[in-house]
Design an enzyme around this catalytic site. Structure first.
Site, mmCIF file in Angstrom:
data_model
loop_
_atom_site.group_PDB
_atom_site.id
_atom_site.type_symbol
_atom_site.label_atom_id
_atom_site.label_comp_id
_atom_site.label_asym_id
_atom_site.label_seq_id
_atom_site.Cartn_x
_atom_site.Cartn_y
_atom_site.Cartn_z
ATOM 1 N N CYS A 153 88.678 21.027 21.665
ATOM 2 C CA CYS A 153 88.800 21.263 23.105
ATOM 3 C C CYS A 153 88.650 22.746 23.421
ATOM 4 O O CYS A 153 87.937 23.129 24.349
ATOM 5 C CB CYS A 153 90.136 20.733 23.608
ATOM 6 S SG CYS A 153 90.383 20.948 25.389
ATOM 7 N N CYS B 297 97.109 15.550 24.194
ATOM 8 C CA CYS B 297 97.262 15.397 25.640
ATOM 9 C C CYS B 297 96.770 14.056 26.163
ATOM 10 O O CYS B 297 97.334 13.515 27.111
ATOM 11 C CB CYS B 297 96.559 16.545 26.368
ATOM 12 S SG CYS B 297 94.746 16.521 26.265
#
Length: 380
Positions: free
Chosen positions: A120, A217
């Site tokens: 990410c 997440c």
């Protein structure tokens, strides 16, 4: 919150007034990035807050402690309103799925143990978001990561955070030099998370006592297997748990539920000695178990190396460095032998257990905490 400060430079390292320095702050809605944005705004910088909408997986949006979920976007917007700077939300859901989530699922299917937070940072935050910051005519982009950017004799360097317990260098090893030149990490010099919360409280931010984000997440309640099954139907097909001689000991409920070094949850009882997962074979859907000593290895093959040294990686036959093979372990001594500019064989001075494909191997200076990059562990 001084960075690169010397005569004539502001706290972000530019030779101009803060009011003339535009900084985009990557805001997750948590206390760390909120404290960064608030302090920079208070110092008079031209702050622009940007939050990425990364996913919309139903339960994930309501997950307490998730990054960039619906409530976090709201929290980031409140901080911007409190401190009086503009805030934008960008829809990166498709980009995030293509760059991070799909590889996460496929890696587990291949028997690896991926680290999606690294991808990410590498493929979304420090690539697309950084380019967005440049499009907004920003001089730099600041984040709430716990890592230090220091100026060396020739260029910006990446160093471990002052707070070893919060250090995030393992997750940022793939930062490219040109990205590092543009990035700032104002929290890296702080001695504790308590200082960050004190900053947030000082500015009256509602997130001052907000819990830290936990786990991955986009994985509700830590149930990554459910996410993989949803993305890749059939991923949890059952198979055999076998010993190193191929004897069937039990059946399992899908290779994706297991990682190298795992002992609990194997469903094997009545044995004199404990057994651990020593290998995953997704092609045959077999989980291979063995004694603990089989987990130890000194040789770690690494590829996709990102090198932040002062001379080319393959300019030497070997490098004496410390390496970290899991985020939760301290750096240990190693000899790194380049195979090419992006591949290496890493020899650990002392054997380690549970070296798993899909994890990162991060390179550190033996002294001083400088990060020289790293790469991805793969099957030899």
């Amino acid at each position: 919150m001084a960075l690169d400060r010397s005569d004539g430079l502001n706290s972000l390292g530019f030779a101009k007034a803060p009011a003339d320095t535009r900084v985009v702050v990557a805001m997750s809605g948590g206390v760390d990035s909120s404290a960064v944005a608030a302090q920079l705004a208070d110092e008079g910088y031209d702050v622009v807050g940007v939050t990425l909408q990364l996913y919309d997986h139903g339960a994930a949006l309501a997950k307490k402690g998730a990054c960039c979920a619906g409530r976090d976007i709201h929290d980031a917007a409140r901080v911007a309103e409190t401190m009086g700077f503009p805030h934008y939300v960008l829809d990166y859901e498709n980009v995030f799925k293509d760059a991070v989530i799909d590889e996460f699922a496929d890696s587990y299917l291949a028997g690896a143990t991926p680290v999606p937070c690294i991808r990410c940072n590498e493929r979304v935050k420090f690539k697309d978001l950084l380019e967005t910051a440049k499009d907004l005519d920003a001089d730099c982009m600041a984040t709430g990561h716990y890592i230090q950017r220091k100026m060396g004799r020739e260029k910006a360097e990446l160093h471990s955070a002052a707070d070893a317990a919060r250090d995030q260098s393992y997750f940022l090893f793939s930062t490219k030099q040109e990205q590092l030149d543009f990035l700032r990490f104002p929290l890296g010099h702080l001695e504790s998370k308590a200082e960050t919360r004190a900053l947030a409280a000082k500015y009256g931010l509602s997130v001052a006592d907000k819990p830290d984000s936990q786990d991955i997440c986009f994985v509700p309640n830590g149930n990554y297997a459910a996410v993989i099954e949803k993305l890749r139907p059939g991923a949890a097909d059952p198979g055999e748990i076998v010993d190193i001689d191929g004897n069937v000991l039990a059946m399992h409920r899908g290779v994706i539920h297991y990682t190298i070094g795992q002992r609990r949850g194997l469903g094997i009882g009545g044995l004199d000695d404990p057994l651990y997962v020593v290998k995953l074979d997704p092609d045959t859907r077999r989980v291979i178990v063995g004694p603990k000593e089989m987990l130890s290895t000194r040789t770690v093959p690494v590829r996709e190396i990102n090198w932040l040294g002062d001379t080319p990686f393959d300019s030497q036959q070997e490098w004496q460095m410390d390496v970290k093979i899991r985020s939760t372990r301290p750096p240990r001594g190693a000899v790194i032998r380049p195979v090419s500019a992006t591949e290496a064989e890493v020899e650990l001075i002392v054997a380690e257990e549970g070296v798993s494909p899909g994890q990162a191997c991060v390179f550190y200076a033996p002294e001083g905490g400088r990060i020289f990059g790293g790469g991805w562990i793969h099957k030899g």
